[in-house]
Design an enzyme around this catalytic site. Structure first.
Site, PDB file in Angstrom:
ATOM      1  N   HIS A 138       1.891 -12.014  11.041  1.00 51.39           N
ATOM      2  CA  HIS A 138       2.922 -11.009  10.573  1.00 51.39           C
ATOM      3  C   HIS A 138       3.569 -11.749   9.585  1.00 51.39           C
ATOM      4  O   HIS A 138       4.045 -12.874   9.924  1.00 51.39           O
ATOM      5  CB  HIS A 138       3.570 -10.638  11.842  1.00 51.39           C
ATOM      6  CG  HIS A 138       2.806  -9.674  12.571  1.00 51.39           C
ATOM      7  ND1 HIS A 138       1.702  -9.545  12.543  1.00 51.39           N
ATOM      8  CD2 HIS A 138       3.382  -8.390  12.937  1.00 51.39           C
ATOM      9  CE1 HIS A 138       0.969  -8.807  13.307  1.00 51.39           C
ATOM     10  NE2 HIS A 138       2.173  -7.905  13.552  1.00 51.39           N
ATOM     11  N   LYS A 546       9.431   2.135  17.311  1.00 49.16           N
ATOM     12  CA  LYS A 546       9.964   2.322  16.117  1.00 49.16           C
ATOM     13  C   LYS A 546       9.693   4.054  16.315  1.00 49.16           C
ATOM     14  O   LYS A 546      10.679   4.711  15.672  1.00 49.16           O
ATOM     15  CB  LYS A 546       9.042   1.569  14.905  1.00 49.16           C
ATOM     16  CG  LYS A 546       9.322   2.501  13.668  1.00 49.16           C
ATOM     17  CD  LYS A 546       8.677   1.681  12.491  1.00 49.16           C
ATOM     18  CE  LYS A 546       8.718   2.477  11.528  1.00 49.16           C
ATOM     19  NZ  LYS A 546       7.411   3.553  11.282  1.00 49.16           N
TER      20      LYS A 546
END
EC number: 4.1.1.31
Length: 883
Positions: A138, A546
């Site tokens: 990431h 999210k």
């Protein structure tokens, strides 16, 4: 406690002093004075001096463009040094005892003291230990590899200085080396110039293996063995290695067009090349060490007359020759040369294991156990942990890519459009094709580039040496057909074994439907036959948070796991839950021990598989000693969770969580999705747009180039809010929901949940951690400097909400201040705040200057742009995580 802190503080202070001298030598006294003035103002501002806070703001606003970069770099580099000192502190004898391998001994003693557990049960739990750590690239590792290496060297210096017997002249030499390293770091550009390619990311992963895990894993196993022998009288079998590593670097193509089938093929070869390189170094040592003559008849028969004089060396030299031939062939393949496979090419772990184990058995039988259990045992354990592939890789792709590929195939064949079929029709078609003996793919058919890429990836999996690819992960999985589609595409590529295919459930709706999807799959006879009693399911933490906010997401994750565990148990299926946690709280990050013990009972029966992301890889595995510490924590948590599982939550607690989930999700979405001012506020109050300029990972920040918050990946979404210190995704909605339940007269029930239910107490602990890192006055300052006045009321509303949330969490936890039960972490945050605050203020100023230049249509000032990038890296270091 204070003794621990003073050791850390004195190291931090010493490193800061050396950095100050370096800055003075490089840029002169006046810059150092400016930095020192800002540091003192920041310290005083933190202590509550309002006048000094104003002076801090004015000083930073008035810096000339020439002063911006040196000041930003000074504070950013200081934070990197503070993190290095803290990492060393976690493993030093003077440091925090909880980080030391002693944690395993404590757990074993705790288990032995349980009246209903005997040694045989504990031993059985140890033998079924399984820990798989999946390293992901990431884009959160913001620090360059070259600087990470220097930080590792600085760590070694701190270790030497900690030695009480060090002579004065040695201390002098170590201090000189420390000055050199800090000067090298200062004169190195901390921001890389280009985005790393997926191959660069894979090499970064291999560097972690070489510099830390290669030594850390055998050290951990030695430690585990000693503790088991001492507490249970049990020795680990030589071939028992409960830990292994997998990587997403070079395999994760979800939303990353840069990861192609060719890249994956290249990374697989590169990984094997690196393995031969590391094993060659081991064998070189063994050739030197194993000079013994006594051997068993079995070993002498194996080496024949030719090797009888030095049988162990003879075998090691033969193995070395095979490794060298394998490495040469792999090198040629990496250069694109097509060479025939040489005789003796190493492709399977057994080929490495057998000669080494033959030596081990002979040494043990001839009374040389002390030699067998040295370097040779370490190498044998590396064969089991890393083996020929070094790290296995996962392939990850989004579900719609498979649907589109099958749609293209069915349209070409004239049998309809797969994409528009109902779920029942898709399943019927897929099962029919999976049972069919004829191929589905037509000859001489030219697929589109996207479909060709999906098919090529399946071909790479089919051709890869067995054991080098761990699993195929389907992101955004929603239906049984998403899983069956991948099995069909793999069958078409000619795969000769049952590849584990793991659906990843990552939105609120998908988590809620996960059990239903898996139940349908397990009811298909063909599918049950294929999986042979084993199923992996991945739980997504970042995208669900999210989508719905942390409170609703964490409850959905818990319920999905709970339901899946029960369904698989009933069906006689061994379930491995794969946790896609991030480093930050908004992406599911939490201290490992607490996080694992807060999961549903039975969730670790099939072992633990978890992603280790970005900057967390460095914090948890950056040094061999830290690796031992991290693996020990995981081991003790898995043993404890399996032998002393947390209680099933009461029905009344479940009802309260349902309530909290609904209220928090409504609150979160009310702001993020429904408030028309939210997106403009987010874009102006955070450096979200500027983050795109940072050459972090190989993956684009958005799944689609256009679109609002929903199209943003979870990482930049969190990263942006971490930068302006509002930390919004990690708390929004949670406190409002708790407050509402308190108002309904259920505070005592919440207090009981906090006390008696690890899942709930961990949630509150994570909120406290976030609140400790959030900062109201800094978030307010970003608004004043960057946000249109019409949007100020929204910013104020969010900050007021944060303030209320802190109060309600403290009330439920019965604490007067945040992090009361983790003073070590609270101290660490306070220590860094003095250096992070100026970077935040400076960042707001730089964003203001950069945006003003853009509005005026002028070309950007490189000094401002570079300083801005440095503040972003610096704040990330101060917060100890990026996204």
């Amino acid at each position: 406690m204070n003794e621990q802190y003073s050791a850390l503080r004195s190291n931090v202070s010493m490193l800061g002093k050396v950095l100050g001298e370096t800055i003075k030598d490089a840029l002169g006294e006046h810059i150092l004075d400016r930095v020192e003035t800002i540091r003192k103002l920041s310290k005083s501002s933190r202590a509550g001096n309002e006048a000094n806070r104003q002076e801090l703001l004015t000083t930073l606003q008035n810096l000339s463009n020439d002063e911006l970069l040196p000041v930003a770099r000074a504070f950013s580099q200081f934070l990197n040094l503070a993190n290095t000192a803290e990492q060393y502190h976690s493993i030093s004898p003077k440091g925090e005892a909880a980080s030391n391998p002693e944690v395993i001994a404590r757990t074993l003693r705790k288990l032995k003291n349980q009246p209903d557990l005997n040694d045989a049960t504990i031993k059985k739990a140890v033998e079924s230990l399984s820990l798989e750590l999946v390293l992901t690239a990431h884009p959160t590792e913001i620090t360059r590899r070259t600087l990470i290496h220097k930080m590792g060297e600085i760590n070694n210096c701190l270790k030497q200085l900690d030695n009480t017997d060090i002579a004065d002249y040695e201390r002098h030499q170590v201090m000189r080396r420390l000055r050199q390293l800090i000067a090298q770091s200062w004169h190195t550009d901390e921001i890389r110039k280009q985005r790393p390619s997926p191959v660069d990311e894979a090499k970064w992963g291999f560097a972690v293996v070489e510099n830390s895990l290669w030594q850390g894993v055998p050290n951990y196993l030695r430690e585990l063995n000693e503790q088991l022998e001492e507490n249970l009288g049990y020795k680990l079998p030589v071939d028992f290695v409960p830990v292994r590593f997998t990587s997403w670097m070079g395999g994760d193509r979800d939303g990353n067009p840069n990861v192609t089938a060719d890249i994956t093929r290249h990374v697989l070869l590169l990984s094997r090349w690196k393995a031969t390189d590391l094993f060659l170094k081991d064998i070189h040592v063994l050739v030197s060490e194993l000079s013994m003559v006594d051997a068993t008849p079995e070993l002498l028969a194996l080496v024949g007359e030719e090797g009888a004089s030095e049988p162990y060396r003879y075998l090691m030299k033969k193995l070395r020759a095979r490794l060298m031939a394998t490495q040469s062939w792999l090198e040629a393949r990496l250069k694109g040369e097509k060479l025939p496979k040489p005789a003796g090419l190493l492709t399977q772990n057994e080929q490495l294991w057998e000669p080494l184990y033959a030596c081990y058995q002979s040494l043990q039988a001839c009374g040389m156990g002390i030699i067998a259990n040295g370097e040779l045992l370490d190498t044998l354990r590396r064969v089991k942990c890393f083996g020929v592939p070094l790290v296995r890789i996962d392939i990850r792709q989004e579900s719609t890519r498979h649907t589109e590929a099958l749609g293209e195939i069915t349209r070409y064949l004239g049998i309809g459009d797969y994409e528009s079929w109902s779920e029942a029709d898709k399943q019927a078609f897929l099962i029919r094709e999976l049972n069919s003996k004829r191929p589905l793919l037509p000859r001489n058919w030219e697929p589109s580039n996207d479909t060709r890429e999906v098919l090529e990836t399946c071909k790479v999996i089919a051709e890869a040496p067995k054991g080098s690819i761990a699993a195929y992960v389907i992101s955004m999985a929603k239906t049984p057909s998403d899983v069956l589609a991948v099995h069909l595409l793999l069958k078409e590529a000619g795969i000769g074994f049952a590849m584990p295919v793991a659906p990843l459930f990552e939105t609120l709706d998908d988590l809620n439907n996960a059990d239903d999807v898996m139940t349908q799959l397990l009811n298909i006879d063909w599918y049950r036959g294929l999986i042979q009693g084993k199923q992996m399911v991945m739980i997504g933490y970042s995208d669900s948070a999210k989508d719905a906010g942390v409170m609703a997401a964490s409850w959905a994750q818990y319920q999905a796991q709970d339901a899946l565990i029960k369904t698989c148990e009933k069906a006689g299926i061994e379930l491995t839950l794969f946790h896609g946690r991030g480093g930050s709280i908004g992406r599911g990050g939490a201290p490992a021990h607490a996080a694992l013990l807060s999961q549903p009972p039975g969730s670790l029966k099939g072992g633990l598989r978890v992603t280790e992301q970005g900057e967390m890889i460095r914090f948890k595995y950056g040094l061999p000693e830290v690796t031992v510490s991290s693996l020990s924590l995981y081991t003790s948590a898995i043993l404890e969770a399996n032998l002393l599982p947390p209680p099933e939550p009461k029905d009344s607690w479940r009802h309260i969580m349902d309530e909290l989930s609904v209220i928090s999700c409504e609150t979160y979405r009310g702001y993020v999705r429904e408030n028309k001012d939210f997106v403009p506020y987010f874009r102006s109050a955070t450096p979200e747009q500027e983050l795109g300029k940072l050459p972090l990972g190989s993956r684009p920040a958005k799944r689609r180039p256009t679109g609002g918050v929903e199209s943003l990946r979870a990482i930049p979404w969190i990263f942006a809010w971490t930068q302006n210190r509002l930390m919004l995704p990690a708390w929004l909605g949670a406190g409002t929901a708790l407050q509402k339940v308190v108002e309904d007269g259920k505070q005592s029930e919440l207090e009981a949940m906090c006390r008696d239910w690890p899942f709930f107490s961990t949630r509150l602990g994570m909120l406290e951690m976030v609140f400790s890192k959030a900062d109201l006055w800094l978030a307010d300052y970003y608004d004043q400097r960057l946000v249109a006045k019409t949007l100020w009321p929204l910013g104020k509303e969010l900050r007021d909400l944060l303030e209320e949330d802190i109060k309600v969490v403290l009330a439920i936890a019965n604490d007067s201040h945040l992090m009361a039960d983790l003073p070590w972490i609270a101290e660490s945050i306070q220590l860094r705040n003095v250096y992070t605050d100026p970077l935040n203020v400076l960042q707001a100023e730089l964003l203001y200057r950069s945006r003003l230049t853009e509005e005026q249509g002028k070309s950007p000032d490189p000094r401002v742009e570079q300083a801005l990038m440095v503040t972003i890296a610096g704040v990330a270091a101060g917060m100890r995580n990026t996204g």
